[in-house]
Design a protein around this motif. Structure first.
Motif, short mmCIF file in Angstrom:
data_model
loop_
_atom_site.label_atom_id
_atom_site.label_comp_id
_atom_site.label_asym_id
_atom_site.label_seq_id
_atom_site.Cartn_x
_atom_site.Cartn_y
_atom_site.Cartn_z
N LEU A 1 -53.99 -11.86 -0.32
CA LEU A 1 -54.49 -12.30 0.40
C LEU A 1 -55.47 -11.16 1.24
O LEU A 1 -56.20 -10.97 2.31
N GLN A 2 -54.86 -9.92 0.61
CA GLN A 2 -55.77 -8.54 1.77
C GLN A 2 -57.23 -9.13 1.65
O GLN A 2 -57.94 -8.30 2.63
N GLY A 3 -57.25 -9.52 0.14
CA GLY A 3 -59.21 -9.31 0.06
C GLY A 3 -59.33 -10.16 1.21
O GLY A 3 -60.40 -9.80 1.85
N MET A 4 -59.23 -11.52 1.60
CA MET A 4 -59.82 -12.53 1.87
C MET A 4 -59.63 -11.92 3.43
O MET A 4 -60.32 -12.41 4.74
N LEU A 5 -58.23 -11.19 3.96
CA LEU A 5 -58.13 -11.06 5.36
C LEU A 5 -59.13 -10.19 5.81
O LEU A 5 -58.74 -10.17 7.22
N GLN A 6 -59.80 -8.98 4.61
CA GLN A 6 -59.90 -7.42 5.07
C GLN A 6 -58.88 -7.05 6.22
O GLN A 6 -59.09 -6.53 6.64
N GLN A 7 -57.61 -7.25 5.47
CA GLN A 7 -56.46 -6.72 5.94
C GLN A 7 -55.99 -5.24 5.35
O GLN A 7 -55.79 -6.24 3.88
N THR A 8 -55.07 -4.88 5.45
CA THR A 8 -54.08 -3.78 4.63
C THR A 8 -52.61 -5.00 4.25
O THR A 8 -52.48 -5.50 5.68
N PRO A 9 -52.20 -5.15 2.92
CA PRO A 9 -51.12 -4.86 2.78
C PRO A 9 -50.06 -5.28 3.49
O PRO A 9 -49.38 -6.17 4.41
N GLU A 10 -50.23 -3.84 4.32
CA GLU A 10 -48.90 -3.56 5.26
C GLU A 10 -49.14 -4.22 6.15
O GLU A 10 -47.87 -4.68 6.90
N GLN A 11 -51.13 -3.93 6.86
CA GLN A 11 -50.60 -5.61 7.88
C GLN A 11 -49.93 -6.31 7.55
O GLN A 11 -49.47 -7.73 8.50
N ILE A 12 -51.04 -7.53 6.74
CA ILE A 12 -49.97 -8.65 6.75
C ILE A 12 -48.81 -8.76 6.11
O ILE A 12 -48.70 -9.46 6.35
N LEU A 13 -48.60 -8.01 5.84
CA LEU A 13 -46.72 -7.72 5.23
C LEU A 13 -45.95 -8.34 6.95
O LEU A 13 -44.77 -8.93 6.99
N LEU A 14 -46.50 -7.17 7.67
CA LEU A 14 -45.56 -7.77 9.34
C LEU A 14 -45.66 -8.51 9.41
O LEU A 14 -45.08 -8.81 10.91
N ALA A 15 -47.24 -9.32 9.52
CA ALA A 15 -47.57 -10.57 10.34
C ALA A 15 -46.52 -12.19 9.20
O ALA A 15 -46.49 -12.40 10.30
N TYR A 16 -45.96 -11.32 8.20
CA TYR A 16 -45.75 -12.40 7.50
C TYR A 16 -44.51 -11.94 7.53
O TYR A 16 -43.48 -13.36 7.10
N ALA A 17 -43.52 -11.15 7.79
CA ALA A 17 -42.27 -10.70 7.86
C ALA A 17 -41.64 -11.41 8.88
O ALA A 17 -41.96 -12.12 10.11
#
Length: 242
Positions: free
Chosen positions: A172-188
């Motif tokens: 989802l990093q491309g779709m959400l325009q967020q870094t993988p690290e940021q999304i990982l913290l959001a989904y952890a």
């Protein structure tokens, strides 16, 4: 574990909420709260290890906050947000009320432009120390073999949930325009309060991450009394007949 205990021990929702609902439906509250405590401890440890050792992030412990200087007026506003938000959160029975209430009040104050200040760093450090003590305190009076068993099961579940979070972050990093690290913290699969403080330490966008965790907790709580209770009753029937 009984089916009811296992169901609410595995749900990545609020610790107190899952324990209360599970206990009300006949689950073992001690096992449920221990499983969630182990999950939160392991998520925090794994996230910190991943960011610092694997990705090479330099984690300083506290990220800089706010755009402006925090004066006495700003501190007064923040204290008022904390006190009033905590009272309102408890009155409304919000999930993590003493965290969510002040967060909503503070968010409103900042969006309205009443303040650009932030809590002093020493206060944030104290909050992190207290949080670690509180999470560790959940294991008081528990036999070591029971703790090791709970950590074993939680390790399996936590690794599976983190693997899903990492996979979703990559997709989802491309779709959400967020870094993988940021999304990982959001989904952890950590607690709302705990992952917000971890995000603060990592220098991530705390508002973005806290919103995701808040939605997860609210979604689970909204179905806990209906869908989860229905599943629990279905699980309880074969256990009783057996």
């Amino acid at each position: 574990m009984s089916p009811i205990t296992a169901l609410f021990a595995a749900m990545p929702g609020g610790v107190v909420e899952m324990m209360e609902i599970g206990r009300r439906l006949g689950g073992d509250e001690r096992a449920i709260i221990l499983a969630h405590g182990a999950r939160i401890v392991m998520v925090i440890a794994m996230i910190a290890f991943w960011f610092r050792v694997v990705l090479g992030y330099e984690v300083s412990g506290v990220a800089p906050l706010g755009k402006g200087q925090t004066g006495l007026v700003d501190l007064g506003i923040l204290v008022a947000c904390g006190v009033l938000g905590g009272i309102v959160g408890l009155k409304l029975s919000l999930p993590a009320p003493t965290f969510l209430g002040p967060m909503l009040f503070s968010a409103a104050a900042h969006m309205l432009g009443w303040t650009e200040g932030s809590p002093p760093i020493w206060l944030i450090i104290c909050a992190q120390v207290l949080l670690g003590s509180i999470v560790g305190g959940r294991f008081v009076g528990v036999e070591p073999k029971f703790v090791f068993r709970a950590f074993g099961f939680s390790a399996i579940a936590t690794v599976m949930m983190l693997a899903v979070a990492i996979g979703m972050a990559q997709v989802l990093q491309g779709m959400l325009q967020q870094t993988p690290e940021q999304i990982l913290l959001a989904y952890a699969p950590g607690g709302l309060t705990e992952m917000s403080l971890v995000s603060l330490s990592m220098g991530a966008d705390v508002a973005y991450i806290a919103t995701h965790h808040l939605f997860r907790v609210i979604l689970l709580l909204s179905i806990a009394g209906s869908v989860l209770a229905w599943i629990a009753r279905k699980l309880l029937k074969p256990a009783r007949s057996g």
